[in-house]
Design an enzyme around this catalytic site. Structure first.
Site, PDB file in Angstrom:
ATOM      1  N   LYS A 124      41.599  44.043  42.206  1.00 38.43           N
ATOM      2  CA  LYS A 124      41.641  45.429  42.681  1.00 38.43           C
ATOM      3  C   LYS A 124      40.294  45.877  43.227  1.00 38.43           C
ATOM      4  O   LYS A 124      40.217  46.779  44.063  1.00 38.43           O
ATOM      5  CB  LYS A 124      42.097  46.364  41.575  1.00 38.43           C
ATOM      6  CG  LYS A 124      41.192  46.401  40.363  1.00 38.43           C
ATOM      7  CD  LYS A 124      41.755  47.293  39.277  1.00 38.43           C
ATOM      8  CE  LYS A 124      40.852  47.305  38.043  1.00 38.43           C
ATOM      9  NZ  LYS A 124      41.407  48.136  36.966  1.00 38.43           N
ATOM     10  N   GLY A 125      39.198  45.280  42.727  1.00 33.97           N
ATOM     11  CA  GLY A 125      37.890  45.485  43.317  1.00 33.97           C
ATOM     12  C   GLY A 125      37.282  46.854  43.089  1.00 33.97           C
ATOM     13  O   GLY A 125      37.549  47.522  42.085  1.00 33.97           O
TER      14      GLY A 125
END
Length: 261
Positions: A134-135
């Site tokens: 998801k970063g």
């Protein structure tokens, strides 16, 4: 607030209500119960910090023996921006496709990354922002990169376990996040980790050691015994680009990593 344009020049002062008025706001805690004496002590401290006049805008008891303060006031200090030193990024920022292509064509295998929060640090937000798919800040984490194998060990990982895991998976790089900084815990944990890896691996075979957190100084890598320090706001793309720069991109007459520190 004023919308006037600040006068150009290398010498600047803090800005509050009008340009160059020197207004700053600071917060701190004193080991005193909240009363008038504590408030007077806070203003005395502010005066010794160069704030004149100083206004006490907030005071709140933190239990029976401590008080938290916010003080607002003007300072006379000047800053010469010509004396400011910054750590410049020495590598280009790459897109995910460029990172994957570089690893695939030049390394010929997946780049192996191990990440963890070590010691008693249980705050995984930082390491997850870099590693999880998801970063962070609109960028996918390293798990998104097809040519990377990512092992996220999570929180409160003991240094010997981190070393053992890095050896087991053949880590090219080890990423450590440290958020807890009381009594310089992040400094102690990092230097302990660095020493453990140098002891466990032959010279030149130590994985790339990267640490990050909001209170690290970016120019402190050599002092801490690691290869790179990333500060607050670092994105997964920056880390991925750095890994390619250090581990994948061909160099002219490269030196073994173990002899560079």
């Amino acid at each position: 607030m004023s919308t006037e344009t600040p006068a150009p020049g290398p010498i600047v002062r803090p800005y509050g209500d009008t340009t160059g008025d020197g207004m700053v706001q600071v917060s701190f805690t004193l080991p005193l119960p909240h009363d008038k004496r504590a408030e007077g002590a806070a203003l005395q401290l502010a005066a010794k910090m160069g704030m004149s006049p100083a206004l006490l805008v907030h005071a709140k008891a933190m239990g029976p023996h401590f008080t938290f303060f916010v003080v607002y006031g003007s300072v006379t200090h000047l800053v010469d921006v010509r004396d400011v030193q910054v750590v410049e990024r020495e590598f280009p920022l790459l897109g995910s496709a460029e990172v994957n292509q570089a690893i695939r064509s030049r390394l010929g295998r997946k780049l192996v990354v191990v990440g963890a929060c070590i010691g008693t640090d249980a705050h995984t937000v930082g390491i997850d922002a870099i590693l999880n798919i998801k970063g962070f800040a609109g960028e996918k984490g390293l798990e998104y990169y097809r040519e990377m194998k990512v092992v996220n060990l999570g929180a409160q990982v003991l240094v010997p376990d981190l070393v053992a895991s890095a050896r087991e998976v053949g880590a090219d790089a080890v990423l450590v996040s440290q958020v807890v900084t009381q009594k310089d815990a992040h400094i102690h944990n990092t230097t302990t980790m660095s020493a453990a890896f140098r002891e466990a691996f032959p010279a030149g075979e130590v994985p790339l050691l990267v640490v990050g957190g909001p209170r690290f100084e970016e120019g402190s890598a050599a002092t801490l015994g690691v290869d790179r320090v990333f500060g607050r706001g670092t994105t997964p793309g920056e880390v991925a680009s750095y890994l390619v720069h250090e581990l994948v991109t061909p160099r002219t007459a490269p030196e073994p990593r173990g002899e560079q520190r």
